[in-house]
Design a protein around this motif. Sequence first.
Motif, short mmCIF file in Angstrom:
data_model
loop_
_atom_site.label_atom_id
_atom_site.label_comp_id
_atom_site.label_asym_id
_atom_site.label_seq_id
_atom_site.Cartn_x
_atom_site.Cartn_y
_atom_site.Cartn_z
N THR A 1 0.82 -1.22 0.00
CA THR A 1 0.00 0.00 0.00
C THR A 1 0.85 1.27 0.00
O THR A 1 0.31 2.36 -0.16
CB THR A 1 -0.92 0.02 1.23
OG1 THR A 1 -0.13 0.10 2.43
CG2 THR A 1 -1.77 -1.23 1.31
N GLU B 1 0.42 3.62 -2.93
CA GLU B 1 -0.81 4.39 -3.09
C GLU B 1 -0.58 5.88 -2.83
O GLU B 1 -1.29 6.73 -3.36
CB GLU B 1 -1.90 3.84 -2.17
CG GLU B 1 -2.32 2.42 -2.50
CD GLU B 1 -3.36 1.88 -1.54
OE1 GLU B 1 -3.81 2.65 -0.65
OE2 GLU B 1 -3.74 0.70 -1.66
N THR C 1 -6.15 0.00 2.38
CA THR C 1 -7.02 -0.82 1.52
C THR C 1 -7.19 -2.25 2.02
O THR C 1 -8.32 -2.75 2.09
CB THR C 1 -6.46 -0.82 0.09
OG1 THR C 1 -6.39 0.53 -0.39
CG2 THR C 1 -7.35 -1.63 -0.84
#
Length: 477
Positions: A348, A351, A366
Amino acid sequence: MSTNLTLDHASQLRVSILTLVLLGISAALIGGVAAFLGASAYGLLYCSFLFALIIFADYRKGVWLLAFLLPFASSQLVPRELFEITGLNPFNILFGLTLLSLFAASAFRRENIQFVRFPTTFWIYVGIMTLGACLGVGSVERAIVLPNLEPLTKTAYLLDFAKSMIMLAVAWLAAVLSRSGNGRPVIWALAAAYTTFFVVIAGYFVIDGISLQGLAAGDRDFLSWIGLHANEIGLLANIGFAILLHAALATSAPWSRAILLACAGAAAMMAALTFSRAAFVGIAIILGSYMWKQRGMGQFLLALFAIVMVLLLLPDAFIERASTGLATGDQQAITAGRLDLWLVLIGTFWEAPIIGGGLYSTLWATPNLRGLMLPVAHPHNAYLAVALDLGIVGVVVVAAFFWSVWRTFSHLSKHHVDPQWRGVFEGCMVGLLCLAADGFTDGRFTPTPPQAALWLCYGLALGHQAQSRGSIKRPPP
């Protein structure tokens, strides 16, 4: 001469007027609150009023009490709120009164108070944390709801961030105090706090009849009533152990040395009673660092003998807990499931690689939202937390700031004119090593309750650096 007398008289008159005004305002507030709450509040308010007057008369007493309460501030041992008013608690009230007393003493020149400026690296560090909080508050509504906890709100999120800022403000108060040459009581306040904390935990073990074998088997919630996880208490205790031990060893006065050693021992036993393996590693770092710095062979062998004897006398439950998973090589047992968590969360990072997803972004990561991992509030790795929360920029800023803190402690541990203070700051360096080691399995590199003693000592260090040029050499460029 007559001019000086006139100025002194005018200064005393201003102080008298201010005192009367404050007394009048306080009396009005107490009367209004008492009328609102009823007669049962009179006793409490009267005691609080007297307590406030004592602090207002001397801000140093307020700083001492803040230093004593700071390790407890985020625990259930200190009330979180009074009269069901959020934010109104003993620590915040004490903090406000101490600030008021300090500024009043400075404004009316009751004494020569010199304020301390934080370095640029500190302000950049605070700035990146503030940016992270601003980014995070927009994602709070998407955060998962942890078991047995209420949903996170924007107000609760910002209040939690404000607690970190208050901790830094208390460090600044310690800096102001130490610049005037009165910082030593802060160390004694920490010694008293750690001893009290140990007595509370030890008393709980005795009264509740806690089984050491049960703790060795992995019961991690036995200290949940305090409001802090066992790992957090372990880090808190180890930082105090490092500071108090080195302060004691550098103290020449026999009684002071003995008392500080006893308080350091209380902190060490407090760390051991958490049954946190990270706490055990911290204890090993502290003792190993102490032995490494022994110049005489006799002192080295004596320290080694003492450590070996303690290990031999330890109950088997401690050894069993420390060696969990090592015999079988079970990675899941060794990491307590953290390995799977890290592998899921690392992906992640991409991101928001530059500035991260905001402070505490694991709550709305997420995989967490999709149920692909255990529902947790942080990744159980401080290094990963910085990368996910603050991105590449945050990693660089946090690393640069803590490097500057290390250099500050290192310089004072070598060049301070007072041997005891050299010992304190040497202990702070070892405390930083404990924080760095703990970061592999838990914790954060933003201000948290377990770091309380370290931040207080950082404030003391800045105050000492700002003292007269003759007492401390200038730090290297």
